[in-house]
Write a protein that holds these residues in place. Structure first.
Motif, PDB file in Angstrom:
ATOM      1  N   ASP A   1     -49.058  37.396 -54.786  1.00 28.80           N
ATOM      2  CA  ASP A   1     -47.859  38.358 -53.203  1.00 28.80           C
ATOM      3  C   ASP A   1     -47.896  39.619 -53.199  1.00 28.80           C
ATOM      4  N   PHE A   2     -48.712  40.191 -54.433  1.00 28.52           N
ATOM      5  CA  PHE A   2     -48.935  41.513 -54.130  1.00 28.52           C
ATOM      6  C   PHE A   2     -50.293  42.174 -54.523  1.00 28.52           C
ATOM      7  N   VAL A   3     -50.724  42.657 -53.000  1.00 23.66           N
ATOM      8  CA  VAL A   3     -51.791  43.120 -53.382  1.00 23.66           C
ATOM      9  C   VAL A   3     -52.857  44.487 -52.852  1.00 23.66           C
ATOM     10  N   VAL A   4     -53.597  45.062 -53.156  1.00 21.88           N
ATOM     11  CA  VAL A   4     -53.733  46.620 -52.944  1.00 21.88           C
ATOM     12  C   VAL A   4     -54.622  46.316 -52.920  1.00 21.88           C
ATOM     13  N   THR A   5     -55.228  47.266 -51.783  1.00 23.24           N
ATOM     14  CA  THR A   5     -56.972  47.991 -51.749  1.00 23.24           C
ATOM     15  C   THR A   5     -56.987  49.431 -52.056  1.00 23.24           C
ATOM     16  N   SER A   6     -58.536  49.142 -52.739  1.00 23.41           N
ATOM     17  CA  SER A   6     -58.415  50.853 -52.680  1.00 23.41           C
ATOM     18  C   SER A   6     -59.814  51.178 -52.148  1.00 23.41           C
ATOM     19  N   GLY A   7     -59.440  51.825 -51.570  1.00 23.17           N
ATOM     20  CA  GLY A   7     -60.669  53.098 -50.820  1.00 23.17           C
ATOM     21  C   GLY A   7     -61.069  52.156 -49.685  1.00 23.17           C
ATOM     22  N   GLY A   8     -62.460  53.201 -48.770  1.00 26.69           N
ATOM     23  CA  GLY A   8     -63.042  52.876 -47.458  1.00 26.69           C
ATOM     24  C   GLY A   8     -61.819  53.237 -46.404  1.00 26.69           C
ATOM     25  N   ILE A   9     -61.218  54.167 -46.286  1.00 24.58           N
ATOM     26  CA  ILE A   9     -60.127  54.948 -44.993  1.00 24.58           C
ATOM     27  C   ILE A   9     -61.115  56.232 -45.055  1.00 24.58           C
ATOM     28  N   GLY A  10     -61.437  56.823 -45.437  1.00 20.73           N
ATOM     29  CA  GLY A  10     -62.022  58.064 -44.594  1.00 20.73           C
ATOM     30  C   GLY A  10     -62.575  57.816 -43.368  1.00 20.73           C
ATOM     31  N   PRO A  11     -62.726  58.893 -42.685  1.00 17.95           N
ATOM     32  CA  PRO A  11     -62.893  59.706 -41.520  1.00 17.95           C
ATOM     33  C   PRO A  11     -64.678  59.506 -41.397  1.00 17.95           C
ATOM     34  N   THR A  12     -65.514  59.039 -42.212  1.00 24.96           N
ATOM     35  CA  THR A  12     -66.481  58.375 -41.871  1.00 24.96           C
ATOM     36  C   THR A  12     -67.242  56.957 -41.360  1.00 24.96           C
ATOM     37  N   HIS A  13     -68.585  56.989 -40.934  1.00 27.44           N
ATOM     38  CA  HIS A  13     -68.813  55.344 -40.343  1.00 27.44           C
ATOM     39  C   HIS A  13     -68.584  54.221 -41.406  1.00 27.44           C
ATOM     40  N   ASP A  14     -68.871  54.591 -43.250  1.00 26.00           N
ATOM     41  CA  ASP A  14     -68.745  53.647 -43.674  1.00 26.00           C
ATOM     42  C   ASP A  14     -67.313  53.451 -44.709  1.00 26.00           C
ATOM     43  N   ASP A  15     -66.498  54.248 -43.481  1.00 28.74           N
ATOM     44  CA  ASP A  15     -65.080  53.818 -44.315  1.00 28.74           C
ATOM     45  C   ASP A  15     -64.909  52.959 -43.524  1.00 28.74           C
ATOM     46  N   ILE A  16     -65.117  51.678 -43.448  1.00 31.57           N
ATOM     47  CA  ILE A  16     -64.575  50.092 -42.904  1.00 31.57           C
ATOM     48  C   ILE A  16     -63.166  49.360 -43.356  1.00 31.57           C
ATOM     49  N   THR A  17     -62.486  49.711 -44.194  1.00 31.05           N
ATOM     50  CA  THR A  17     -61.756  48.855 -44.573  1.00 31.05           C
ATOM     51  C   THR A  17     -60.909  48.665 -43.331  1.00 31.05           C
TER      52      THR A  17
END
Length: 291
Positions: A73-89
């Motif tokens: 019902d409730f899903v949380v993701t953490s990480g991968g949302i920065g400004p660099t090329h490997d932040d692909i979330t």
């Protein structure tokens, strides 16, 4: 199959967590966010069913996001949302549900207002195109379903932060990996979750803790028999070794406080221990120099 609108409004019973980052899998970064989420869910009587750690790999993110959204019902993701090329979330989860990335104007304006100039960028300007500006804007280009109202898809839950919580498919909440931000945003999200909880604040969930000098193997048979008796009544039995310590822990977790109180003396007696508030509470009494 539930729609995104239905997922946004339905009651929350179960939760899932996706920790995203090669640095976690490589041991460079120690994940604390899943532990914080576990405590957060327990307090709100949400049943956290699964925590997964995956790398910065689009196929892995797509698969996990779709599966978790379907199962919990409730899903949380953490990480991968920065400004660099490997932040692909953001891009990966957008692709998982056939969405486009849309620049969120309110988040951008908050970023401009709340961000402090970095010493390494003395000439940076918000109104002039530059690689640095483009990198910053990566963090507010969010997966948006243009057929739905944005108010349920982008949540700004803390006035002191510009970072948005992007909500995809009605139940996936995309949070940053930085623990300070993750924790603050999760707490800011809480008022929006409470109306959808069957037991907000965890008022009906209890944890009872016992300290025992017995080895796990010595009490395994009893605990197996106890679990068979009480788990059908909603009480879970746990056993936890404490390496390097003289005492181990046994727990009862459930909503039936009356039954837990009723069986507590029997549990203490059978594990040759006693109830404690913290699992290390009885350690001092084990010190041969004490008393």
């Amino acid at each position: 199959m539930a729609t995104a609108e239905e997922r946004t409004k339905r009651m929350i019973h179960t939760a899932g967590c996706i920790i995203i980052g090669d640095e976690v899998l490589g041991g460079k970064t120690v994940d604390t966010n899943s532990a914080y989420l576990a405590k957060f869910c327990f307090k709100l009587s949400m049943n956290l069913k699964r925590v997964e750690v995956i790398g910065d790999d689009e196929a892995e993110i797509v698969e996990a996001a779709r599966r978790m959204s379907d199962n919990y019902d409730f899903v949380v993701t953490s990480g991968g949302i920065g400004p660099t090329h490997d932040d692909i979330t953001y891009q990966s989860i957008a692709n998982a549900f056939g969405l486009k990335l849309v620049e969120h104007e309110e988040s951008l304006q908050r970023m401009i207002k709340l961000s402090k100039p970095h010493p390494s960028q003395p000439n940076f300007k918000w109104d002039e195109p530059s690689p640095a500006l483009e990198a910053k804007k990566r963090m507010i280009r969010l997966p948006i379903d243009t057929t739905r109202d944005q108010k349920d898809q982008v949540l700004l839950v803390d006035e002191s932060l510009w970072v948005p919580i992007s909500v995809v498919n009605g139940n996936i909440h995309i949070l940053p990996g930085v623990p300070r931000l993750f924790e603050k945003l999760l707490e800011g999200l809480k008022p929006r979750l409470v109306p959808r909880l069957t037991d907000p604040e965890g008022k009906g969930v209890y944890r009872m803790l016992f300290s025992t000098p017995m080895a796990e193997s010595a009490i395994a048979t009893y605990l197996t028999e106890l679990a068979a008796q009480v788990e059908p009544k909603g009480i879970k039995v746990g056993s936890y070794p404490r390496w390097g310590k003289k005492r181990n822990s046994v727990t009862l977790v459930g909503r039936n406080k009356e039954l837990m109180e009723q069986i507590a003396p029997e549990v203490a007696r059978n594990v040759q221990g006693f109830r404690v508030e913290r699992e290390d509470e009885a350690d001092e009494s084990d010190d041969p120099d004490e008393g």
